[in-house]
Scaffold this active site. Structure first.
Site, PDB file in Angstrom:
ATOM      1  N   GLU A 165      30.704  49.407  18.118  1.00  0.00           N
ATOM      2  CA  GLU A 165      30.036  49.415  16.808  1.00  0.00           C
ATOM      3  C   GLU A 165      28.614  48.935  17.061  1.00  0.00           C
ATOM      4  O   GLU A 165      28.382  47.744  17.209  1.00  0.00           O
ATOM      5  CB  GLU A 165      30.749  48.463  15.839  1.00  0.00           C
ATOM      6  CG  GLU A 165      32.208  48.795  15.567  1.00  0.00           C
ATOM      7  CD  GLU A 165      32.379  49.922  14.576  1.00  0.00           C
ATOM      8  OE1 GLU A 165      31.369  50.404  14.021  1.00  0.00           O
ATOM      9  OE2 GLU A 165      33.523  50.338  14.366  1.00  0.00           O
ATOM     10  N   CYS A 205      24.045  45.926  10.122  1.00  0.00           N
ATOM     11  CA  CYS A 205      23.906  47.223  10.782  1.00  0.00           C
ATOM     12  C   CYS A 205      23.860  48.378   9.778  1.00  0.00           C
ATOM     13  O   CYS A 205      23.394  49.456  10.106  1.00  0.00           O
ATOM     14  CB  CYS A 205      25.063  47.424  11.750  1.00  0.00           C
ATOM     15  SG  CYS A 205      26.639  47.149  10.947  1.00  0.00           S
TER      16      CYS A 205
HETATM   17  P1  NAD Z   1      23.734  41.794  21.012  1.00  0.00           P
HETATM   18  O1  NAD Z   1      24.133  43.101  21.574  1.00  0.00           O
HETATM   19  O2  NAD Z   1      22.564  41.121  21.585  1.00  0.00           O
HETATM   20  O3  NAD Z   1      24.931  40.748  21.111  1.00  0.00           O
HETATM   21  C1  NAD Z   1      26.220  41.078  20.661  1.00  0.00           C
HETATM   22  C2  NAD Z   1      27.231  40.349  21.510  1.00  0.00           C
HETATM   23  O4  NAD Z   1      27.129  40.831  22.852  1.00  0.00           O
HETATM   24  C3  NAD Z   1      27.045  38.841  21.580  1.00  0.00           C
HETATM   25  O5  NAD Z   1      28.307  38.229  21.590  1.00  0.00           O
HETATM   26  C4  NAD Z   1      26.382  38.649  22.939  1.00  0.00           C
HETATM   27  O6  NAD Z   1      26.651  37.395  23.507  1.00  0.00           O
HETATM   28  C5  NAD Z   1      27.062  39.736  23.737  1.00  0.00           C
HETATM   29  N1  NAD Z   1      26.338  40.130  24.957  1.00  0.00           N
HETATM   30  C6  NAD Z   1      25.014  40.134  25.184  1.00  0.00           C
HETATM   31  N2  NAD Z   1      24.765  40.578  26.432  1.00  0.00           N
HETATM   32  C7  NAD Z   1      25.953  40.856  27.010  1.00  0.00           C
HETATM   33  C8  NAD Z   1      26.361  41.342  28.284  1.00  0.00           C
HETATM   34  N3  NAD Z   1      25.485  41.639  29.216  1.00  0.00           N
HETATM   35  N4  NAD Z   1      27.683  41.522  28.510  1.00  0.00           N
HETATM   36  C9  NAD Z   1      28.600  41.221  27.561  1.00  0.00           C
HETATM   37  N5  NAD Z   1      28.277  40.761  26.334  1.00  0.00           N
HETATM   38  C10 NAD Z   1      26.976  40.582  26.053  1.00  0.00           C
HETATM   39  O7  NAD Z   1      23.575  42.065  19.447  1.00  0.00           O
HETATM   40  P2  NAD Z   1      23.200  41.037  18.332  1.00  0.00           P
HETATM   41  O8  NAD Z   1      21.743  40.817  18.390  1.00  0.00           O
HETATM   42  O9  NAD Z   1      24.086  39.855  18.376  1.00  0.00           O
HETATM   43  O10 NAD Z   1      23.587  41.850  17.002  1.00  0.00           O
HETATM   44  C11 NAD Z   1      22.685  42.717  16.390  1.00  0.00           C
HETATM   45  C12 NAD Z   1      23.043  44.146  16.673  1.00  0.00           C
HETATM   46  O11 NAD Z   1      24.414  44.377  16.325  1.00  0.00           O
HETATM   47  C13 NAD Z   1      22.257  45.102  15.816  1.00  0.00           C
HETATM   48  O12 NAD Z   1      21.813  46.189  16.581  1.00  0.00           O
HETATM   49  C14 NAD Z   1      23.266  45.576  14.775  1.00  0.00           C
HETATM   50  O13 NAD Z   1      22.989  46.827  14.215  1.00  0.00           O
HETATM   51  C15 NAD Z   1      24.527  45.557  15.550  1.00  0.00           C
HETATM   52  N6  NAD Z   1      25.689  45.483  14.666  1.00  0.00           N
HETATM   53  C16 NAD Z   1      26.456  46.598  14.513  1.00  0.00           C
HETATM   54  C17 NAD Z   1      27.531  46.585  13.657  1.00  0.00           C
HETATM   55  C18 NAD Z   1      28.379  47.813  13.488  1.00  0.00           C
HETATM   56  O14 NAD Z   1      29.462  47.689  12.916  1.00  0.00           O
HETATM   57  N7  NAD Z   1      27.967  48.972  13.953  1.00  0.00           N
HETATM   58  C19 NAD Z   1      27.848  45.426  12.943  1.00  0.00           C
HETATM   59  C20 NAD Z   1      27.047  44.303  13.119  1.00  0.00           C
HETATM   60  C21 NAD Z   1      25.963  44.347  13.998  1.00  0.00           C
END
Ligand code: NAD
Length: 479
Positions: free
Chosen positions: A247, A281
């Site tokens: 997502e 999102c």
């Molecule tokens: P992010 O991708 O930076 O982080 C999300 C998660 O991934 C966190 O738990 C983080 O610790 C983890 N992470 C980061 N690097 C990683 C790696 N190398 N390996 C494994 N895990 C890792 O995103 P964010 O800034 O926390 O959230 C914002 C983004 O999420 C926006 O782009 C938003 O649109 C999206 N989002 C999407 C939905 C959906 O349902 N499509 C819902 C909510 C948020």
């Protein structure tokens, strides 16, 4: 409050004792320290989940459904506590925190209903010499990696269907908002969920994520977060052929046709755009307004945006809280500056607002007009309270702009003509459409995107399907 991790039913710190700080999103002050775990703890969590799998998947559907209903009830009865933790570490208004708890509980209720439907299915065979049946089996141990913007709901969307399907789970919450996840773990443990069925590990995201993908026992990863990290995980999942649900980011168009109810469209625009300070999102990211009603829409929308109280989430009057980080503020500034340099007009907002005793991350709801596809805000997700508005002359042009993106999560369409509403809803390339509404999430419906917004669905029976591996048994009939 519980700050340790839950691994195999035990409350644990990192093996080397290290921790990292969690801050109040409004004040920037540290409010807790949580374990900074790495690969070893991540693998111990997998071990716990693997050990718990056999007993959990053998439970009757009714027993699993009872647990899910109990979790839903516990979330509702702890609404106040969860809402305060969410508001502290995420910054969103308390009312939105409460809404997130109720929404999360709905996922457990929905999964409880769906769990009861997980029976084997007889398949009609064209041959009388064979009996065909399909059995819904749990995938096994599953992992969840969740973002900071909905610290509880994004977990609920993954834990509820996983448990319903008979899977056991390891979870890594976002570093900015781990306290909600640890409170959730405490609630599950207090309900008597068997040790190892759900494990929560906080710490180094790359080390934990890769350990889970490489281990071989984790058969599925459900990730919500950025497209950048989603791509990394997709590459990492290849070696052990781990099933994925992703997502990812959105870039939603908000299309108002000339025959729309403008007042209702404005209400929906305000609710959808400025909720969570624009950090969802599915927030509308590009506003496309028909020529005939453009000026009326802008006037009403700007007036409403100016009236939104900006402040600390704990202040009950607040409608817009702080942004999550200095990078988020910088991205807002970059998108606004770029738009203004390329000919947009600033109608309201444009800068941060000082809130006493707090960080400089409270951004005023911002509206710019004369936006266009040349601007960064029309090409990338802003993830902040910026509403760029463009006008269009005919519907086909609006649809063309709406679909001019590799993202495909949500879109919004407003019209009083049901035929046109349906036609435009069909023409937009995305997973979710809000037709005459700005609030689209529902625990019983399939939530998910297309293209760079990812794949897989969360909610209702579609959510549970993601955690099932169907086994087809073909039995020969002799004599
Ligand atoms: P992010 O991708 O930076 O982080 C999300 C998660 O991934 C966190 O738990 C983080 O610790 C983890 N992470 C980061 N690097 C990683 C790696 N190398 N390996 C494994 N895990 C890792 O995103 P964010 O800034 O926390 O959230 C914002 C983004 O999420 C926006 O782009 C938003 O649109 C999206 N989002 C999407 C939905 C959906 O349902 N499509 C819902 C909510 C948020």
């Amino acid at each position: 409050m519980e700050n340790r991790n839950l691994i195999s039913g035990e409350w644990r710190g990192a093996l080397d004792g290290s921790t990292f700080g969690v801050c109040d999103a409004a004040t920037g002050r540290e409010i807790a320290r949580v374990p900074h775990c790495h690969e070893m703890e991540a693998l111990e969590a997998v071990e716990g989940a693997a050990n718990a799998l056999g007993a959990w998947r053998s439970r009757s559907l009714e027993e699993r459904a009872q647990f899910l209903r109990a979790i839903a009830a516990a979330l509702r009865s702890h609404e106040d506590q969860f809402a305060h933790v969410i508001t502290a570490e995420n910054g969103k208004p308390l009312s939105e925190g409460r809404g997130e708890v109720a929404y999360s509980a709905d996922y457990f209720s929905s999964a409880a209903d769906e769990a009861l439907q997980l029976h084997a299915i007889n398949i009609r065979s064209r041959s009388e010499l064979r009996v065909l049946r399909a059995h819904p089996e749990p995938i096994g141990v599953v992992a969840a990696i969740t973002p900071w913007n909905f610290p509880l709901a994004m977990m609920a969307r993954k834990t509820a269907p996983a448990l319903a399907a008979g899977c056991t789970q390891v979870i890594k919450p976002a570093e900015l908002t781990p306290l909600t996840a640890l409170l959730f773990a405490r609630v599950l443990a207090d309900l008597g969920l068997p040790p190892g069925v759900v494990n929560v590990v906080t710490g180094d995201p790359a080390a934990i994520g890769q350990a889970w993908l490489d281990d071989g026992r984790v058969r599925k990863l459900s990730f919500t977060g950025s497209t950048r990290v989603g791509r990394l995980l997709m590459r990492g999942a290849a070696e052990q052929v781990v099933r994925l649900s992703l997502e990812l980011g959105g870039h939603a168009p908000f299309i108002v046709l000339r025959d729309a109810n403008v007042a209702a469209a404005v209400d929906a625009a305000v609710a959808g755009k400025f909720r969570a300070a624009g950090q969802t999102c599915v927030c509308p990211n590009r506003f496309l307004i028909a020529d005939e009603i453009h000026d009326e829409f802008v006037e009403r929308f700007v007036t409403a945006a100016r009236l939104l109280p900006v402040g600390r989430g704990l202040d009950l009057a607040t409608r817009v809280g702080p942004l999550i980080s200095d990078e988020a503020v910088a991205r807002m500034r970059r998108h606004i500056d770029d738009a203004l340099a390329k000919g947009a007009t600033l109608r309201t907002g444009g800068s941060t607002i000082a809130v006493e005793g707090c960080v400089d991350r409270f951004f005023a709801p911002t509206v710019v007009t004369e936006a266009s596809s040349r601007m960064v805000c029309f090409q990338e997700e802003t993830f902040g309270p910026l509403a760029p508005i463009a006008r269009f002359h005919d519907e086909s042009h609006a649809i063309q702009i709406a679909n001019e993106t590799p993202f495909g999560l949500a879109a919004y369409v407003f019209s009083e003509d049901s035929t046109r509403l349906a036609a435009v809803s069909e023409a937009v390339n995305c997973g979710i459409v809000g037709a005459n509404t700005g609030i689209i999430s529902d625990a019983y419906a399939p939530f998910g995107g297309r293209g760079w917004s990812g794949f897989g669905r969360e909610g209702g029976r579609w959510g549970i399907e993601e955690y099932l591996s169907w086994k087809y048994v073909c039995t020969g009939v002799h004599g």
